[in-house]
Design an enzyme around this catalytic site. Structure first.
Site, PDB file in Angstrom:
ATOM      1  N   ALA A  88     -30.435 -10.177 -14.787  1.00 24.48           N
ATOM      2  CA  ALA A  88     -31.565 -10.057 -15.704  1.00 24.48           C
ATOM      3  C   ALA A  88     -31.030  -9.763 -17.095  1.00 24.48           C
ATOM      4  O   ALA A  88     -29.855  -9.407 -17.265  1.00 24.48           O
ATOM      5  CB  ALA A  88     -32.518  -8.952 -15.257  1.00 24.48           C
ATOM      6  N   LYS A  89     -31.860  -9.914 -18.095  1.00 28.17           N
ATOM      7  CA  LYS A  89     -31.471  -9.583 -19.466  1.00 28.17           C
ATOM      8  C   LYS A  89     -32.730  -9.481 -20.305  1.00 28.17           C
ATOM      9  O   LYS A  89     -33.800  -9.992 -19.931  1.00 28.17           O
ATOM     10  CB  LYS A  89     -30.557 -10.665 -20.045  1.00 28.17           C
ATOM     11  CG  LYS A  89     -29.577 -10.140 -21.084  1.00 28.17           C
ATOM     12  CD  LYS A  89     -28.419  -9.406 -20.440  1.00 28.17           C
ATOM     13  CE  LYS A  89     -27.337  -9.110 -21.463  1.00 28.17           C
ATOM     14  NZ  LYS A  89     -26.100  -8.631 -20.836  1.00 28.17           N
ATOM     15  N   GLY A  90     -32.605  -8.866 -21.461  1.00 30.33           N
ATOM     16  CA  GLY A  90     -33.761  -8.761 -22.338  1.00 30.33           C
ATOM     17  C   GLY A  90     -33.450  -7.978 -23.586  1.00 30.33           C
ATOM     18  O   GLY A  90     -32.291  -7.763 -23.940  1.00 30.33           O
TER      19      GLY A  90
END
Length: 430
Positions: free
Chosen positions: A114-116
């Protein structure tokens, strides 16, 4: 962070999502990946875009946009950093989330990717404003993150303090008897807030280790070898610190404020002290001369460590690079067209999903300690990290030799094959 490099005739840059998809498709074609599994892996599972208001110090309200992309969780909870930078958008988050899936798979961790982050320039906000922005972002994400669901960590322009604010905000939404069960909702926390010894240097130490393993593999002595570093945050500093201990010489550094060079050597420790006093800037450091940003990648050196943002090594500067090795401390610093040029020139590239995986491995160790109520000492953390990194490196080198692949393709093949095996064994619901 880094400035955009100038050149005589710039070529249009391909986005990071284009690059990661090219890398994925290349490896998937080589292993003849199951068509149905390919369809799953080439898209993200979930994407969250949140717009939220925050009151500034002057009383005015500003609206911010935050992102969290969850690519795949076949191997375990989503895992990946949060960055605060003007370049954060949905495509960047998608690309970085995919790289995290390959990175955790390659490392053999029980995690997905995931990333953000938030689209902002943190230098324009006070510490109090950043705290309110972080807490409001965490509240907006709500139960879309969690210690067994999605575990954020620091990334560009975020740090242990950011993680402590996220932790406190998240725990505040839980009942008192549940709060102690949520300490591992984020990693990269301050030691006093449940963080792990060694997490601060894990990514940079991992970059150093892969360079050391590469040198051993090629019977190269790192003593007196010269290296340049783009980005002088945690990753750039710690990689430089450990390389210096091996006798290597730092001769140039580039950050968002400019580039400096000294062919006789730059002290990482003195430069770090100076940068801290100058709010992160290396500009004006007395131990080196200022050079034009466009000259940086073309400097005569043995090792180049891009440890800032993506898409920094491009077709515009790939022909200028004189280093024998590029060690990718950043995520996606080399675009696919530049990589073709570099490989044809005989320049080795330690790919990001291997080179900078020390960070997520260190995060895994912190997560385990929180989960099990344990506290590990620094030497234990670094010893476990080295063992894990060496295992990954050896797997990649074996695959390059047996399948006649470059290091990035080999790393992708290993990562994707592990995911393919998981889907084949578990099946696809319903």
């Amino acid at each position: 962070m880094t400035t955009t490099l100038t050149s005589k005739k710039k070529q249009p840059k391909q986005g990071m999502l284009y690059n990661v998809m090219r890398q994925f498709n290349n490896a998937a074609d080589i292993i003849e990946l199951n068509t149905n599994i390919r369809k799953i892996l080439e898209v993200t599972n979930n994407e969250f875009v949140v717009h939220f208001p925050v009151r500034m110090d002057n009383g005015e309200v500003e609206i911010f946009t935050g992102y969290r992309v969850q690519h795949n969780n076949a191997l375990g909870p989503y895992k990946g950093g949060l960055r605060y930078h003007p370049t954060v958008d949905i495509d960047a988050a998608r690309a970085l989330a995919m790289w995290m899936t390959w990175k955790t798979s390659l490392a053999g961790l029980p995690y997905g990717g995931a990333k953000g982050g938030i689209q902002l320039d943190p230098t324009k906000y006070s510490q109090d404003e950043l705290q309110r922005i972080t807490r409001r972002f965490t509240y907006a994400l709500g139960d879309n993150i969690g210690p067994e669901l999605d575990i954020p960590a620091p990334d560009v322009n975020t740090n242990p303090q950011t993680m402590a604010w996220i932790l406190d905000t998240y725990m505040s939404t839980k009942s008192p008897n549940e709060r102690s069960k949520n300490l591992h909702v984020v990693t990269g926390k301050p030691i006093g807030a449940g963080g792990s010894e060694g997490r601060d240097r894990a990514t940079g130490y991992g970059v150093f280790l892969t360079i050391k393993f590469w040198a051993e593999h090629n019977t190269i002595d790192l003593k007196n070898k010269t290296f340049i570093v783009q980005g002088f945050g945690n990753v750039g500093y710690w990689a430089s610190h450990f390389l210096k201990k091996e006798g290597a010489i730092l001769i140039a550094v580039q950050d968002a404020y400019g580039s400096i060079h000294n062919h006789e050597g730059i002290s990482p420790e003195k430069l770090l002290d100076y940068a801290k006093a100058k709010k992160g800037s290396i500009s004006g450091f007395a131990g080196a001369n200022v050079i034009d940003n466009a000259e940086f990648f073309g400097l005569d050196c043995d090792i180049c460590i891009p440890a800032a943002l993506g898409n920094q090594v491009t077709v515009d500067n790939a022909h200028d690079i004189k280093a024998r090795l590029i060690a990718e401390g950043a995520n996606g610093p080399t675009d696919v067209k530049a990589e073709e040029i570099l490989l044809k020139r005989g320049i080795d590239i330690i790919p990001d999903i291997l080179c900078n995986s020390g960070g997520v491995i260190g995060s895994y160790f912190e997560w385990l300690q929180n989960r099990n109520g344990e506290i590990w000492q620094l030497d234990e953390v670094l010893e476990k990290l080295e063992r894990k990194m060496r295992e990954s490196f050896n797997k990649v080198m074996y695959k390059t030799k047996t399948k006649n692949l470059d290091m990035r393709t080999a790393a992708f093949v290993i990562a994707i094959e592990r995911l393919e095996e998981t889907y084949v064994q578990r099946g696809i619901f319903p």
